[in-house]
Motif scaffolding. Sequence first.
Motif, PDB file in Angstrom:
ATOM      1  N   LEU A 168      -0.539   1.646  -7.584  1.00  0.00           N
ATOM      2  CA  LEU A 168       0.748   1.771  -6.899  1.00  0.00           C
ATOM      3  C   LEU A 168       1.712   2.507  -7.825  1.00  0.00           C
ATOM      4  O   LEU A 168       1.550   2.450  -9.045  1.00  0.00           O
ATOM      5  CB  LEU A 168       1.320   0.371  -6.605  1.00  0.00           C
ATOM      6  N   GLU A 192       0.855  -1.200   0.000  1.00  0.00           N
ATOM      7  CA  GLU A 192       0.000   0.000   0.000  1.00  0.00           C
ATOM      8  C   GLU A 192       0.882   1.238   0.000  1.00  0.00           C
ATOM      9  O   GLU A 192       1.739   1.392   0.879  1.00  0.00           O
ATOM     10  CB  GLU A 192      -0.906  -0.031   1.241  1.00  0.00           C
ATOM     11  N   ASP A 224      -2.844  -3.252  -2.927  1.00  0.00           N
ATOM     12  CA  ASP A 224      -3.471  -2.054  -3.467  1.00  0.00           C
ATOM     13  C   ASP A 224      -3.289  -2.097  -4.989  1.00  0.00           C
ATOM     14  O   ASP A 224      -2.296  -2.615  -5.489  1.00  0.00           O
ATOM     15  CB  ASP A 224      -2.778  -0.823  -2.869  1.00  0.00           C
TER      16      ASP A 224
HETATM   17 CA    CA Z   1      -2.563   3.502  -4.032  1.00  0.00          CA
END
Ligand code: CA
Length: 230
Positions: free
Chosen positions: A56, A8, A53
Motif C-alpha cells: 500500500l 486496497e 492488501d
Molecule cells: Ca497494492
Amino acid sequence: MAEILIVEDELSIGEFVEINLKMAHHNVTRVTNAEDAITLINGGRQFDVALLDIMLPGMNGIYLCEHIRKHNESMGIIMVSAKSQEYDKVTCLSVGADDYITKPFGIQELLARVESLLRRLNRGSTPAASEEVLQSGPFVLDLKSRVLYKNKQMIDLTSVEFSIMELFFRNKDTALVREKILEGVWGENYYGDVKIVDVNIRRLRIKIEEDPSNPQHIVTIWGYGYRWSV
Ligand code: CA
C-alpha cells in the motif's frame, strides 16, 4: 451479513471485490490506504473481517495488521498479497493475520475464505450450557466469551489461536498431527499448508508458556505435530 473492510489501493481490484462481497450480502467499507483504515477503526468502527492488501502507499498491510492486532484480537484479518513468497505468508501470520491469499485470486476462492473465516469467528459463540468452560491445569478456556485465562490472568488470543487451544483442550495428552490441527481449525476445505499451524503455535507459545523456547504445554513431536500437556 457481516461488516467487511477492504484496504486496497488498486481501484479495479478493490471495486471488484467490493461488488462481489455486496452481492454476497455483506456490508462493505473500502479505503485505499492504511491510514484511512486506522482512522475508521480508531473512530470506533467495528468490522468482522478486514481484507488487507500488503503493498500500500504509506504504511503497508503488515504494519496495519500489527497495529490492528495491538488493540483488537477478535477481528478476522485476511492478508492479500501480489507476491507468493513464503516469507510473506509467514510474516503475515506471525503478525496475527488469520489467513492469506495471493493475487491473482479467483473471486470464488476469496468469498469462500471470507465465509470460512466468519464461520470460525462465530463458532463456539453458542456452546451448550453445560459446556461453557474447558479447564486444563492452570488454564481455563471460556467458550462463550472466547477468552483464555492462565492462573486467572486473561490472555488475548486471535480466533485461530483460540480454536487451536480448544482443539488441544479436547485432546489432552494426545499427539495431534499437524494436518489434523489444520483440518480441525481451518476446516476440511482449507487450501493452505501446514506451516500456518507452526506459525500459530509459535505465537501461542509466546503467549502462554513460561519459557517459549522450552515449552512445557505445547510440546513438539518431531516430524509429526504437537501435544498438549499440563
Ligand atoms: Ca497494492
